[in-house]
Design a protein around this motif. Sequence first.
Motif, mmCIF file in Angstrom:
data_model
loop_
_atom_site.group_PDB
_atom_site.id
_atom_site.type_symbol
_atom_site.label_atom_id
_atom_site.label_comp_id
_atom_site.label_asym_id
_atom_site.label_seq_id
_atom_site.Cartn_x
_atom_site.Cartn_y
_atom_site.Cartn_z
ATOM 1 N N UNK A 1 0.908 -1.265 0.056
ATOM 2 C CA UNK A 1 -0.003 -0.034 0.051
ATOM 3 C C UNK A 1 0.847 1.025 -0.159
ATOM 4 N N UNK A 2 0.451 2.271 -0.813
ATOM 5 C CA UNK A 2 1.245 3.478 -0.879
ATOM 6 C C UNK A 2 0.838 4.349 0.186
ATOM 7 N N UNK A 3 1.347 5.273 0.618
ATOM 8 C CA UNK A 3 0.836 6.389 1.616
ATOM 9 C C UNK A 3 1.341 6.029 2.888
ATOM 10 N N UNK A 4 0.629 6.753 4.206
ATOM 11 C CA UNK A 4 1.127 6.654 5.417
ATOM 12 C C UNK A 4 0.671 5.150 5.934
ATOM 13 N N UNK A 5 1.405 4.728 7.076
ATOM 14 C CA UNK A 5 0.878 3.571 7.951
ATOM 15 C C UNK A 5 -0.489 3.996 8.489
ATOM 16 N N UNK A 6 -1.302 2.931 8.388
ATOM 17 C CA UNK A 6 -2.602 3.253 9.155
ATOM 18 C C UNK A 6 -2.489 2.351 10.491
ATOM 19 N N UNK A 7 -3.850 2.280 11.013
ATOM 20 C CA UNK A 7 -3.656 1.390 12.517
ATOM 21 C C UNK A 7 -3.961 0.072 12.445
ATOM 22 N N UNK A 8 -3.733 -0.561 11.126
ATOM 23 C CA UNK A 8 -3.900 -1.797 11.183
ATOM 24 C C UNK A 8 -2.528 -2.730 11.670
ATOM 25 N N UNK B 1 12.102 1.519 -0.082
ATOM 26 C CA UNK B 1 12.045 2.128 -1.434
ATOM 27 C C UNK B 1 12.225 3.598 -1.616
ATOM 28 N N UNK B 2 11.742 4.120 -0.442
ATOM 29 C CA UNK B 2 11.752 5.800 -0.536
ATOM 30 C C UNK B 2 13.139 6.256 0.238
ATOM 31 N N UNK B 3 13.752 5.447 0.554
ATOM 32 C CA UNK B 3 15.124 5.634 1.402
ATOM 33 C C UNK B 3 14.906 5.904 2.828
ATOM 34 N N UNK B 4 13.734 5.384 3.247
ATOM 35 C CA UNK B 4 13.360 5.679 4.807
ATOM 36 C C UNK B 4 13.589 4.598 5.485
ATOM 37 N N UNK B 5 14.053 4.544 6.679
ATOM 38 C CA UNK B 5 13.978 3.227 7.683
ATOM 39 C C UNK B 5 12.588 2.594 8.009
ATOM 40 N N UNK B 6 12.758 1.413 8.323
ATOM 41 C CA UNK B 6 11.303 1.010 8.446
ATOM 42 C C UNK B 6 11.678 -0.411 9.656
ATOM 43 N N UNK B 7 10.578 -0.511 10.707
ATOM 44 C CA UNK B 7 10.705 -1.373 11.569
ATOM 45 C C UNK B 7 9.832 -2.597 11.091
ATOM 46 N N UNK B 8 10.465 -3.770 11.377
ATOM 47 C CA UNK B 8 9.616 -5.365 11.492
ATOM 48 C C UNK B 8 9.402 -5.470 12.853
ATOM 49 N N UNK B 9 8.119 -5.812 13.079
ATOM 50 C CA UNK B 9 7.714 -6.160 14.540
ATOM 51 C C UNK B 9 7.511 -7.524 14.741
ATOM 52 N N UNK B 10 7.782 -8.326 13.810
ATOM 53 C CA UNK B 10 7.378 -9.919 14.020
ATOM 54 C C UNK B 10 8.646 -10.569 13.570
ATOM 55 N N UNK C 1 7.296 -9.601 -8.023
ATOM 56 C CA UNK C 1 6.442 -9.266 -8.977
ATOM 57 C C UNK C 1 5.383 -8.087 -8.335
ATOM 58 N N UNK C 2 4.939 -8.358 -7.276
ATOM 59 C CA UNK C 2 4.275 -7.443 -6.417
ATOM 60 C C UNK C 2 5.037 -6.084 -6.386
ATOM 61 N N UNK C 3 6.395 -6.153 -5.800
ATOM 62 C CA UNK C 3 6.958 -5.122 -5.467
ATOM 63 C C UNK C 3 7.400 -4.271 -6.792
ATOM 64 N N UNK C 4 7.693 -4.999 -8.021
ATOM 65 C CA UNK C 4 7.938 -4.407 -9.325
ATOM 66 C C UNK C 4 6.834 -3.758 -9.714
ATOM 67 N N UNK D 1 3.742 1.335 -10.606
ATOM 68 C CA UNK D 1 2.780 2.400 -10.345
ATOM 69 C C UNK D 1 2.935 3.723 -9.551
ATOM 70 N N UNK D 2 4.161 3.604 -8.833
ATOM 71 C CA UNK D 2 4.442 4.738 -8.035
ATOM 72 C C UNK D 2 4.889 5.597 -9.096
#
Length: 329
Positions: A187-194, A207-216, A316-319, A324-325
Motif C-alpha cells: 500500500x502507498x501512503x502513510x501507515x494506518x492503524x492495522x 524504497x523511499x530511502x526511509x528506515x522501517x521496523x519489522x515487529x514480527x 512481481x508485487x514489488x515491481x 505504479x508509483x
Amino acid sequence: MKILITGGAGFLGTQLARALLRLGHFRGQPIERLTLADRVAPAHPEVVADARVAADVGDLLQRMPALLAGAQDVVFHLASAVSAECEADFDLGLRSNLDATRALLDGLRQQAMRSGQLPVLFFSSSVAVFGSDPGIPLPAVIRDDTFPTPQSSYGAQKFICEQLIAEYTRKDFLDGRVARLMTVSVRPGRPNGAASSFLSGIIREPLAGLPAVCPVDLDTAVALASPANTVAGILAVAQADREALGGRTAINLPALTVTVRQMLQALEAVAGKETAALVTLSPDPAIARIVGGWPAHFDSPRAAALGLKPDASYRAVIEQYIADNKTTG
C-alpha cells in the motif's frame, strides 16, 4: 447505474473507484453516478475530475440516511475500523464495524421494499475471521469450508457482519456478496492503524530511502495480495451471478503465501542490499500475536472458479508497486 463506495477516499476505495470509472459499465449498465463516502474528500486527480463522482464527507453512521435517500444499485462497503484500532478501542470497533453495517443493511432493506429491486451489496471481510480455538484448532490450510473462529475484536466483528449479510440475502432483502480479503501489500501512503500495516511499510519506506521496523519474527508466514489483484477479486465477486458464487457464505480471495524473510529477500533482489538494510527487527508482542494468529495458507476453489488467481510472486508485487508509483508520483 448508481454505485456507492463506503471508505471511498481510502486507498482501496480509490483504487476501486478508478477501476469502475475506467470500466464505464458495471453489471451490464452504464455508471451514471459513483458516490464516495468517507471522513475525508477523495483526493486522487483521476477521481476528483470525473463528473460522475460525488463525494459525501462525514461520519458514515450519521450520514447513512442521506446516502440511502436516493436509491443505490450497488454498494461496496469497504469502510471499517482496522485491526489494532478495534483491539485497543472496543467501542470504536462496535460502532464503526457493527453499527454502521447494520444501519446500511436496514437502509438497503427499506430501499428494496420501496422499489421492488434488490440492491447489490459487496462487503469486504478479512482473513482475521480465522483463528485457532481450543475446541476448533486452526488447520494448516484454510479451505472454503473451514469454520471461522476469530481471535480478535476486528475478526469477530467482520464475522458477525458476514452472517448478517448472509441472513439479509436469504430473506431477499438484498443481494449480498462477501469476500475475505488478504492483507494488501504494497500500500502507498502513510501507515494506518492495522496490525498488518508493517507488511507494506517494510517495503514502501525502504524504497523511499526511509528506515522501517519489522515487529514480527522474520519466519512469520503471511497471506498477501497486491492492490490490483485485490480490486480484481472485489469486482469479480460483485459481478458474479449467484450460481457462480456457490452460496451465500463468504469467499476467500486468492492468497500469495510468503514469509517476512522472503519479502525482504525480494526487496533486496529488486532494490539492492542497502535498501533492504533499512529494515530493522524490533519485536512487538501485541502485533506479533495478532498477525501470528492469522492463517497463511489457503485453498480457494470458489475463487478459482471465478477465474481468480494469486499474485505470481512477491518480487512481481514489488515491481508493480514501483511501476505504479512512477506513473502516479
